[in-house]
Write an enzyme that holds these catalytic residues in place. Structure first.
Site, short mmCIF file in Angstrom:
data_model
loop_
_atom_site.label_atom_id
_atom_site.label_comp_id
_atom_site.label_asym_id
_atom_site.label_seq_id
_atom_site.Cartn_x
_atom_site.Cartn_y
_atom_site.Cartn_z
N ALA A 5 0.87 -1.19 0.00
CA ALA A 5 0.00 0.00 0.00
C ALA A 5 0.90 1.24 0.00
O ALA A 5 0.78 2.13 0.85
CB ALA A 5 -0.97 -0.01 1.18
N LEU A 6 1.79 1.25 -0.96
CA LEU A 6 2.87 2.24 -0.96
C LEU A 6 2.37 3.66 -1.23
O LEU A 6 1.41 3.86 -1.96
CB LEU A 6 3.91 1.85 -2.02
CG LEU A 6 4.52 0.46 -1.86
CD1 LEU A 6 5.53 0.19 -2.97
CD2 LEU A 6 5.17 0.28 -0.50
N HIS A 7 3.07 4.61 -0.63
CA HIS A 7 2.77 6.03 -0.84
C HIS A 7 4.11 6.75 -1.03
O HIS A 7 5.18 6.10 -1.01
CB HIS A 7 1.98 6.61 0.34
CG HIS A 7 2.58 6.24 1.68
ND1 HIS A 7 3.78 6.75 2.12
CD2 HIS A 7 2.16 5.41 2.66
CE1 HIS A 7 4.07 6.27 3.31
NE2 HIS A 7 3.10 5.43 3.67
N GLY A 27 5.87 8.43 0.86
CA GLY A 27 6.84 8.23 1.95
C GLY A 27 7.72 7.04 1.64
O GLY A 27 8.96 7.10 1.72
N HIS A 28 7.10 5.92 1.26
CA HIS A 28 7.89 4.73 0.89
C HIS A 28 8.79 5.05 -0.30
O HIS A 28 9.94 4.65 -0.34
CB HIS A 28 6.96 3.58 0.45
CG HIS A 28 6.10 3.02 1.53
ND1 HIS A 28 4.74 3.18 1.55
CD2 HIS A 28 6.41 2.26 2.60
CE1 HIS A 28 4.24 2.56 2.60
NE2 HIS A 28 5.22 2.00 3.26
N ASP A 79 7.87 5.92 12.01
CA ASP A 79 7.92 4.83 12.99
C ASP A 79 9.22 4.96 13.78
O ASP A 79 10.12 4.13 13.67
CB ASP A 79 7.84 3.48 12.27
CG ASP A 79 6.52 3.33 11.53
OD1 ASP A 79 5.49 3.28 12.21
OD2 ASP A 79 6.52 3.32 10.28
N GLN A 84 10.20 2.16 16.08
CA GLN A 84 10.57 0.94 15.33
C GLN A 84 12.05 0.96 14.94
O GLN A 84 12.73 -0.07 14.99
CB GLN A 84 9.69 0.82 14.07
CG GLN A 84 10.09 -0.30 13.14
CD GLN A 84 9.08 -0.54 12.04
OE1 GLN A 84 8.16 -1.31 12.22
NE2 GLN A 84 9.25 0.09 10.89
N LEU A 104 2.41 10.84 5.96
CA LEU A 104 1.92 9.83 5.01
C LEU A 104 1.97 8.46 5.68
O LEU A 104 2.93 8.11 6.35
CB LEU A 104 2.75 9.85 3.73
CG LEU A 104 2.71 11.14 2.92
CD1 LEU A 104 3.44 10.97 1.59
CD2 LEU A 104 1.27 11.61 2.67
#
Ligand code: PAF
Length: 282
Positions: A32-34, A36-37, A152, A155, A186
């Site tokens: 579900a890439l956006h 940001g990725h 994240d 993380q 995002l």
């Protein structure tokens, strides 16, 4: 771009890259890439001989079955975006391929106190699941560098601890949060927001940004309360936690002067959608 589904084909692909002495930049994702990725992917493309991405919704890091079931999946769009960004290979396995012996954890990772607070407290087992999948992916892809978004924030600290305790030879590269024009960080989960929820969602970053100014003449507790009250006043929004922490240990600070690296980490329910964000104070 090669789409690799099996661990065997991935091992062959990586062995060939290693034999050719090509550096590998790796971006693990749940799809579900956006944008940001894509900003991580573009950096991996720039800084390495070849960029690889994984697209795998990892069941072992979800402690809520509804969250896993509703997590957005858009494989075709993802592959198109990755090919356009210059990715050479994407690894998109099934759950059985990733966990042939089942998803039960066989190993307890040493993740330190960074994994006990915030997400660790509200999502028990989440970071063990993240460590399990990222460790397995690192073993398979053998990247020189791995790229993670600072949205994240916790993380990244936990993955650094996993890399250290498991002696994995990889450079962890943190990348800045990408925001929509209205400030919303995002996230794949943004796709789950209703129109009204999406319209109000920038309120999270507005409160965080305002709190940086506010923190100049208020203490940690007052700043924390200001953010929580301001966000909770927005319809449908409820802060799950907002902690102002040392950016290295992730343990709460009580005075600004306690550290030269202070970050506010927040999780907000916007309706049923759980959004996270963070801001740096010092
Ligand atoms: O940040 C994510 O999308 C996931 O936690 C990760 C690192 C891909 C592991 O499943």
């Amino acid at each position: 771009m090669e789409i690799i589904r099996s661990v065997g084909n991935l091992a062959d692909y990586v062995a060939k890259a290693k034999a050719d002495h090509r550096s590998i930049g790796f971006v693990p994702t749940m799809g579900a890439l956006h944008d940001g990725h894509i900003s991580l992917v573009e950096r991996a493309v720039r800084e390495n001989d070849l960029a690889m991405v994984s697209v795998f919704v990892n069941p072992t890091q979800f402690n809520n079955p509804t969250d896993l079931a509703t997590y957005p999946r858009k494989e075709e769009d993802d592959f198109r975006m990755l090919a356009e960004a210059g990715v050479k290979a994407v690894f998109a396995p099934t759950v059985d391929e990733m966990y042939p012996r089942g998803t039960a954890r066989e190993h307890e990772y040493k993740l330190g106190s960074a994994a006990e607070v915030m997400e660790g407290k509200f999502r028990p087992g989440h970071f063990q699941g993240v460590a399990q999948v990222v460790h397995r992916l690192f073993e398979l892809v053998r990247p020189d560098r791995a790229y993670f978004g600072e949205k994240d924030f916790q993380q990244i600290a936990v993955i650094r601890n996993m890399v250290e305790s498991e002696h994995v030879d990889v450079e962890i590269v943190p990348c800045p949060i990408k925001r929509a024009a209205d400030g919303l960080a995002l996230s794949s989960r943004n796709a789950l927001l209703s129109e009204d929820q999406r319209r109000r969602a920038p309120g999270i970053y507005e409160a965080l940004s305002a709190s940086v100014e506010y923190s100049r003449d208020h203490g940690v507790k007052a700043t924390r309360d200001m953010v929580v009250d301001r966000i909770n006043a927005i319809p449908e929004m409820e802060v799950e936690y907002f902690e102002i922490v040392d950016g290295r240990t992730l343990l709460p600070v009580e005075e600004w002067e306690e550290s030269d690296f202070v970050v506010g980490c927040i999780t907000v329910y916007n309706g049923c959608v759980r959004l996270i964000d963070n801001i740096r104070y010092r």
